[in-house]
Write an enzyme that holds these catalytic residues in place. Structure first.
Site, PDB file in Angstrom:
ATOM      1  N   ASP A 195      -5.384  -3.202  -2.951  1.00  0.00           N
ATOM      2  CA  ASP A 195      -4.527  -3.079  -1.764  1.00  0.00           C
ATOM      3  C   ASP A 195      -4.462  -4.417  -1.017  1.00  0.00           C
ATOM      4  OD1 ASP A 195      -3.427  -2.356   0.748  1.00  0.00           O
ATOM      5  OD2 ASP A 195      -4.261  -0.342   0.573  1.00  0.00           O
TER       6      ASP A 195
ATOM      7  N   SER B  47       0.837  -1.193   0.000  1.00  0.00           N
ATOM      8  CA  SER B  47       0.000   0.000   0.000  1.00  0.00           C
ATOM      9  C   SER B  47       0.882   1.256   0.000  1.00  0.00           C
ATOM     10  CB  SER B  47      -0.964  -0.050   1.188  1.00  0.00           C
ATOM     11  OG  SER B  47      -1.975   0.913   1.063  1.00  0.00           O
TER      12      SER B  47
END
Length: 246
Positions: A148, A38
């Site tokens: 993500d 991320s």
């Protein structure tokens, strides 16, 4: 001895990784390999593209001045806005050509598993790792959509060991109390050996940066997060020096 640096996810709190990098570089702690999930992936790729700290600080400041005042995440980001950010920081770089070997964790929705990206477009890999459903548009490449991976791989330590690291420094920005407890139990055991000679002796040195009151979209608090990251890294230097020879 090869040293890896793993950077956790955490949204805007991931700016703390820049502070950690600042201290490690100033203290001449070698970083031979780097990984991220991320926002940690965005910072990892950013560092791997040009491991010159002064250049990174200047470009980072220019990027914040360019994009944050324009309303970054005041509303849902469009693909056009994201592409502008990605082009600014990564241009047309390829992961396999970066000066520092870099691994990025993203969740492959077609295969329904975490995929560790080490080749291909840096822009697409970072986008994939940062794509939060209903917040950041999900990119599609390699015949699959990605998102993500923070819920499945918050701190990508294992890929660095697989790439040859002997010691991994893990910069962790815990987003939730239960995650912090889990990672503390998993990584906070004191290392026992000054050097690593086998798989069983792999060492992880955690650096925790706690940022109460900072949300995942609080990009205007980046300077505060960076300062807290520096503070956390400085407090961990003695542990790092006990393991990593100068």
């Amino acid at each position: 001895m090869k040293i890896g640096l793993a950077l956790s996810g955490g949204g805007a709190r991931g700016a703390a990784h820049l502070g950690v990098l600042n201290v490690l570089c100033r203290e001449r702690v070698p970083i031979d390999l780097i990984s991220g999930t991320s926002m940690g992936a965005a910072v990892a790729a950013y560092y791997a593209s040009d491991p010159n700290l002064d250049n990174l600080v200047k470009k980072g400041q220019d990027g914040m001045a360019k994009f944050i005042p324009d309303g970054m995440f005041k509303k849902l980001p469009t693909p056009q806005f994201l592409w502008g950010v990605l082009n600014f920081f990564y241009d047309d770089l390829l992961l396999e050509k970066l000066p520092v070997p870099c691994a990025i964790a993203a969740f492959n929705l077609k295969k329904w598993k975490v995929e560790i990206l080490k080749e291909g477009s840096v822009k697409m890999a970072v986008w994939a790792s940062c794509a939060v459903p209903f917040v950041v548009p999900l990119p599609e490449f390699n015949g699959a959509k990605y998102m993500d991976a923070i819920m499945f791989c918050q701190v990508p330590v294992k890929p660095l060991f697989e790439m040859g690291a002997d010691v991994v420094i893990a910069s962790i920005v815990p987003p939730f109390p239960f995650t912090f407890k889990f990672i503390s139990q998993k990584f906070a055991r004191p290392p026992l050996a000054p050097r690593c000679t086998s798989e069983s002796e792999k060492i992880v040195i955690p650096i925790f940066t706690m940022l109460p009151g900072v949300g995942g979209l609080s990009f205007r608090k980046a300077e505060f997060c960076i300062a807290k990251g520096e503070e956390s890294a400085r407090s961990s230097l003695s542990r790092i020096r006990n393991i990593i020879p100068q």
